[in-house]
Each structure stands twice: as structure tokens, then as C-alpha cells.
Design a protein around this motif. Sequence first.
Motif, short mmCIF file in Angstrom:
data_model
loop_
_atom_site.label_atom_id
_atom_site.label_comp_id
_atom_site.label_asym_id
_atom_site.label_seq_id
_atom_site.Cartn_x
_atom_site.Cartn_y
_atom_site.Cartn_z
N VAL A 12 3.53 5.63 -2.60
CA VAL A 12 4.11 6.78 -3.31
C VAL A 12 4.93 6.29 -4.50
CG1 VAL A 12 5.77 8.68 -3.13
CG2 VAL A 12 4.09 8.31 -1.31
N ALA A 13 5.71 5.24 -4.29
CA ALA A 13 6.52 4.70 -5.37
C ALA A 13 5.66 4.18 -6.52
CB ALA A 13 7.42 3.58 -4.85
N LEU A 14 4.51 3.62 -6.19
CA LEU A 14 3.62 3.07 -7.23
C LEU A 14 3.06 4.16 -8.14
CD1 LEU A 14 1.76 0.31 -5.22
CD2 LEU A 14 3.29 -0.02 -7.17
N ARG A 15 3.09 5.41 -7.71
CA ARG A 15 2.64 6.51 -8.56
C ARG A 15 3.64 6.80 -9.68
NH1 ARG A 15 1.26 10.54 -3.67
NH2 ARG A 15 -0.29 9.22 -2.68
N HIS A 16 4.89 6.39 -9.48
CA HIS A 16 5.96 6.75 -10.42
C HIS A 16 6.62 5.56 -11.10
CE1 HIS A 16 5.65 10.78 -8.75
NE2 HIS A 16 5.73 10.24 -7.55
N LEU A 17 6.45 4.37 -10.55
CA LEU A 17 7.13 3.18 -11.07
C LEU A 17 6.11 2.07 -11.35
CD1 LEU A 17 10.04 2.99 -8.46
CD2 LEU A 17 10.23 3.74 -10.83
N ALA A 22 8.47 -1.25 -8.37
CA ALA A 22 8.22 -0.65 -7.05
C ALA A 22 8.30 -1.70 -5.95
CB ALA A 22 6.86 0.04 -7.03
N TYR A 23 7.74 -2.87 -6.19
CA TYR A 23 7.78 -3.93 -5.19
C TYR A 23 9.21 -4.43 -4.98
CZ TYR A 23 6.68 -8.11 -2.55
OH TYR A 23 6.64 -9.06 -1.58
N ALA A 24 9.96 -4.59 -6.05
CA ALA A 24 11.35 -5.04 -5.93
C ALA A 24 12.18 -4.03 -5.13
CB ALA A 24 11.96 -5.26 -7.31
N VAL A 25 11.96 -2.76 -5.39
CA VAL A 25 12.67 -1.71 -4.65
C VAL A 25 12.26 -1.74 -3.19
CG1 VAL A 25 12.88 0.79 -4.38
CG2 VAL A 25 13.04 -0.23 -6.66
N TRP A 26 10.98 -1.88 -2.92
CA TRP A 26 10.46 -1.93 -1.55
C TRP A 26 11.07 -3.10 -0.77
CZ3 TRP A 26 6.07 -4.97 0.51
CH2 TRP A 26 5.56 -4.46 1.72
N VAL A 27 11.09 -4.26 -1.39
CA VAL A 27 11.66 -5.44 -0.74
C VAL A 27 13.17 -5.27 -0.53
CG1 VAL A 27 12.15 -7.90 -1.07
CG2 VAL A 27 9.87 -7.01 -1.54
N GLY A 28 13.86 -4.74 -1.54
CA GLY A 28 15.32 -4.55 -1.42
C GLY A 28 15.67 -3.59 -0.30
N ILE A 29 14.95 -2.47 -0.22
CA ILE A 29 15.20 -1.50 0.85
C ILE A 29 14.94 -2.14 2.21
CG2 ILE A 29 14.37 0.65 1.89
CD1 ILE A 29 13.97 1.69 -0.99
N GLY A 30 13.87 -2.92 2.30
CA GLY A 30 13.56 -3.59 3.56
C GLY A 30 14.62 -4.60 3.95
N ALA A 31 15.08 -5.38 2.99
CA ALA A 31 16.11 -6.39 3.28
C ALA A 31 17.41 -5.75 3.74
CB ALA A 31 16.35 -7.26 2.04
N VAL A 32 17.83 -4.71 3.04
CA VAL A 32 19.07 -4.02 3.42
C VAL A 32 18.89 -3.34 4.77
CG1 VAL A 32 20.64 -2.14 2.82
CG2 VAL A 32 19.93 -3.77 1.08
N GLY A 33 17.74 -2.69 4.98
CA GLY A 33 17.49 -2.00 6.25
C GLY A 33 17.50 -2.93 7.44
N VAL A 34 16.84 -4.07 7.33
CA VAL A 34 16.79 -5.03 8.43
C VAL A 34 18.18 -5.60 8.69
CG1 VAL A 34 15.91 -7.29 9.12
CG2 VAL A 34 14.37 -5.57 8.18
N THR A 35 18.91 -5.90 7.64
CA THR A 35 20.26 -6.45 7.81
C THR A 35 21.17 -5.43 8.48
OG1 THR A 35 19.95 -7.82 5.86
CG2 THR A 35 22.20 -7.53 6.63
N LEU A 36 21.11 -4.17 8.03
CA LEU A 36 21.94 -3.14 8.67
C LEU A 36 21.55 -2.91 10.12
CD1 LEU A 36 22.34 -0.51 5.80
CD2 LEU A 36 24.04 -2.14 6.67
N LEU A 64 17.36 -0.43 -10.93
CA LEU A 64 15.95 -0.56 -11.31
C LEU A 64 15.26 0.79 -11.35
CD1 LEU A 64 14.83 -3.72 -9.33
CD2 LEU A 64 14.85 -3.44 -11.80
N VAL A 65 15.53 1.62 -10.35
CA VAL A 65 14.91 2.95 -10.31
C VAL A 65 15.41 3.81 -11.49
CG1 VAL A 65 14.71 5.09 -9.01
CG2 VAL A 65 14.49 2.89 -7.84
N LEU A 66 16.69 3.72 -11.78
CA LEU A 66 17.26 4.56 -12.86
C LEU A 66 16.72 4.17 -14.23
CD1 LEU A 66 20.99 4.93 -11.74
CD2 LEU A 66 19.17 6.65 -11.66
N ILE A 67 16.53 2.89 -14.48
CA ILE A 67 16.05 2.50 -15.81
C ILE A 67 14.56 2.78 -15.99
CG2 ILE A 67 17.85 0.78 -16.16
CD1 ILE A 67 15.68 -1.37 -15.71
N GLU A 68 13.84 2.97 -14.90
CA GLU A 68 12.40 3.24 -14.98
C GLU A 68 12.08 4.72 -15.00
OE1 GLU A 68 10.11 1.18 -15.71
OE2 GLU A 68 11.21 -0.66 -15.43
N SER A 69 13.05 5.57 -14.63
CA SER A 69 12.74 7.01 -14.58
C SER A 69 13.17 7.73 -15.81
CB SER A 69 13.36 7.65 -13.36
OG SER A 69 14.71 7.33 -13.20
#
Length: 69
Positions: A12-17, A22-36, A64-69
Motif C-alpha cells: 500500500v505504501a509503495l502506491r504513494h511513496l 517506503a522501504y525505509a519507513v517499513w523497516v523503521g516501523i518494524g524496528a520500533v515495533g519489535v523493540t517496543l 521521510l513520509v512528510l517530505i514525500e507527500s
Amino acid sequence: MAAALSFVGLSVALRHLPVGTAYAVWVGIGAVGVTLAGILALGESASPLRLLFLAGITSSVVGLVLIES
């Protein structure tokens, strides 16, 4: 199940970014999620420095999301 949902979110993210963002956001969310999850479910350390770096990852992902939208 979580991995499948994660890939759906990435597609879904790849449709807009661009793919790099999109990959950096995906990895960042995963890293933060696993750590939390480790902090909340497994009793891992929630030191102030660790939380500061998690906030840095989160703010970078948002930036990253803000500068791409």
C-alpha cells in the motif's frame, strides 16, 4: 500472519511513496515495533537512551513520509 500484514502495508505504501522511502519507513516501523514489544512483553530495558534512539527512528520515519507527500 503479522508478516503477511506487514507486506500488505508495504505494498500500500509503495502506491504513494518512492520505493526507497517506503522501504525505509517499513523497516523503521518494524524496528520500533519489535523493540517496543520486547520492552512491554519481555521486560527488556527501557533506558532513557534507548527510548531517545527509538524517538529518533520514529521522527525520521515521520520526516521521510512528510517530505514525500
